[in-house]
Design a protein around this motif. Structure first.
Motif, PDB file in Angstrom:
ATOM      1  N   CYS A  19       0.813  -1.231   0.000  1.00 23.28           N
ATOM      2  CA  CYS A  19       0.000   0.000   0.000  1.00 23.28           C
ATOM      3  C   CYS A  19       0.842   1.276   0.000  1.00 23.28           C
ATOM      4  O   CYS A  19       0.299   2.372  -0.093  1.00 23.28           O
ATOM      5  N   ARG A  20       2.151   1.149   0.126  1.00 19.95           N
ATOM      6  CA  ARG A  20       3.100   2.278   0.107  1.00 19.95           C
ATOM      7  C   ARG A  20       2.996   3.208   1.321  1.00 19.95           C
ATOM      8  O   ARG A  20       3.508   4.317   1.292  1.00 19.95           O
ATOM      9  N   ARG A  21       2.307   2.760   2.372  1.00 22.55           N
ATOM     10  CA  ARG A  21       2.299   3.528   3.607  1.00 22.55           C
ATOM     11  C   ARG A  21       3.695   3.489   4.217  1.00 22.55           C
ATOM     12  O   ARG A  21       4.393   2.476   4.089  1.00 22.55           O
ATOM     13  N   LEU A  22       4.120   4.579   4.861  1.00 27.35           N
ATOM     14  CA  LEU A  22       5.419   4.568   5.525  1.00 27.35           C
ATOM     15  C   LEU A  22       5.400   3.536   6.641  1.00 27.35           C
ATOM     16  O   LEU A  22       4.436   3.464   7.399  1.00 27.35           O
ATOM     17  N   LEU A  23       6.463   2.757   6.728  1.00 28.20           N
ATOM     18  CA  LEU A  23       6.515   1.719   7.759  1.00 28.20           C
ATOM     19  C   LEU A  23       7.017   2.303   9.068  1.00 28.20           C
ATOM     20  O   LEU A  23       7.845   3.219   9.082  1.00 28.20           O
ATOM     21  N   ALA A  24       6.501   1.785  10.161  1.00 30.56           N
ATOM     22  CA  ALA A  24       6.949   2.205  11.481  1.00 30.56           C
ATOM     23  C   ALA A  24       8.244   1.460  11.816  1.00 30.56           C
ATOM     24  O   ALA A  24       8.556   0.449  11.180  1.00 30.56           O
ATOM     25  N   GLY A  26      10.666  -1.088  13.170  1.00 27.14           N
ATOM     26  CA  GLY A  26      10.426  -2.490  13.531  1.00 27.14           C
ATOM     27  C   GLY A  26       9.566  -3.225  12.509  1.00 27.14           C
ATOM     28  O   GLY A  26       9.523  -4.441  12.490  1.00 27.14           O
ATOM     29  N   GLU A  27       8.837  -2.472  11.651  1.00 28.20           N
ATOM     30  CA  GLU A  27       8.061  -3.133  10.597  1.00 28.20           C
ATOM     31  C   GLU A  27       8.974  -3.311   9.385  1.00 28.20           C
ATOM     32  O   GLU A  27       9.788  -2.442   9.093  1.00 28.20           O
ATOM     33  N   GLN A  28       8.788  -4.431   8.709  1.00 27.60           N
ATOM     34  CA  GLN A  28       9.649  -4.696   7.562  1.00 27.60           C
ATOM     35  C   GLN A  28       8.822  -5.093   6.342  1.00 27.60           C
ATOM     36  O   GLN A  28       7.942  -5.958   6.446  1.00 27.60           O
ATOM     37  N   ASP A  29       9.075  -4.474   5.236  1.00 26.50           N
ATOM     38  CA  ASP A  29       8.504  -4.806   3.916  1.00 26.50           C
ATOM     39  C   ASP A  29       7.003  -4.527   3.763  1.00 26.50           C
ATOM     40  O   ASP A  29       6.561  -4.025   2.753  1.00 26.50           O
ATOM     41  N   ILE A  30       6.234  -4.902   4.773  1.00 30.13           N
ATOM     42  CA  ILE A  30       4.775  -4.810   4.628  1.00 30.13           C
ATOM     43  C   ILE A  30       4.174  -4.317   5.938  1.00 30.13           C
ATOM     44  O   ILE A  30       4.651  -4.673   7.019  1.00 30.13           O
TER      45      ILE A  30
END
Ligand SMILES: [Zn+2]
Length: 220
Positions: A19-24, A26-30
């Motif tokens: 979805c191209r949302r910025l990752l927080a 600790g989140e990786q790839d998705i």
């Protein structure tokens, strides 16, 4: 975190591949939302002649389709690492192990040059890395005809695929158990044709794996 990684994250913050949302942190790839709603493939698989098994990771629809189109046409070649990891997990579950090598359904030389990469080759390389297998550029595609995606009918696709691929003269597939990778499988015509060529060249067993496949009308 290394200073360089920190700087790169600042300049190119990692985004969810779906979805191209910025990752927080600790989140990786998705992102967690996309991970929760990933359309894992659970439909009826297309028939692939000459193959002993077919693994399909996701349904080709919605945000997965949009993500894939960015991968294929808009230079997001690095998505291959994420998709390839998902595929490798599914392949382990569905097809097991015991392959001698990983090959792929190639694009033509001309297409590869204009796009800068061959998307199925990138997927195959990532899958091979995850499964600790060698890759093998076994197939070549001849002059581009009608793209399969523009043909709806299975028989037309079969005819269009016939003669489009051959085994490279320098590839040794004789007696081998191969894992053949494609990006999207629809009717199975392209994979069947590639299996036919690999069998002719002496491949012993062929298993296929695709990143995604459209949901059939009756499964909607
Ligand atoms: Zn997302």
């Amino acid at each position: 975190m290394r200073a360089l990684d920190w700087l790169l994250d600042l300049l190119y913050p990692p985004k969810c591949v779906i979805c191209r949302r910025l990752l927080a942190r600790g989140e990786q790839d998705i992102c967690p939302d996309c991970f929760e709603s990933l359309p894992n493939f659970e439909g009826e698989k297309p028939r692939v002649g000459g193959a002993e098994g077919l693994s399909v990771t996701l349904f080709y629809e919605g945000a997965v389709r949009e993500s894939f189109l960015r991968f294929k046409f808009s230079g997001r070649d690095f998505y291959a690492d994420v998709y390839g990891n998902w595929m490798a997990g599914r392949i382990r579950d569905e097809l097991g192990r015991g392959f001698d090598g990983v090959c792929w359904v190639p694009v033509s030389k001309k297409r590869r040059k204009s796009r800068g990469y061959d998307q199925s080759e990138l997927l195959a390389k990532r899958v091979a890395k995850e499964l600790s297998l060698p890759t093998c550029a076994a197939l070549q595609k001849h002059a581009e005809r009608n793209p399969q995606s523009q043909l709806k009918d299975a028989a037309l696709r079969q005819a269009n695929a016939s003669g489009a691929f051959s085994v490279r003269p320098d590839a040794d597939v004789s007696g081998k158990t191969l894992l053949l990778i494609d990006d999207i499988v629809t009717t199975g015509a392209t994979l069947s044709e590639c299996c036919r060529m690999l069998r002719q060249a002496g491949a012993k067993h062929i298993y296929c794996a695709a990143f995604a496949s459209p949901r059939k009308e009756k499964e909607r």
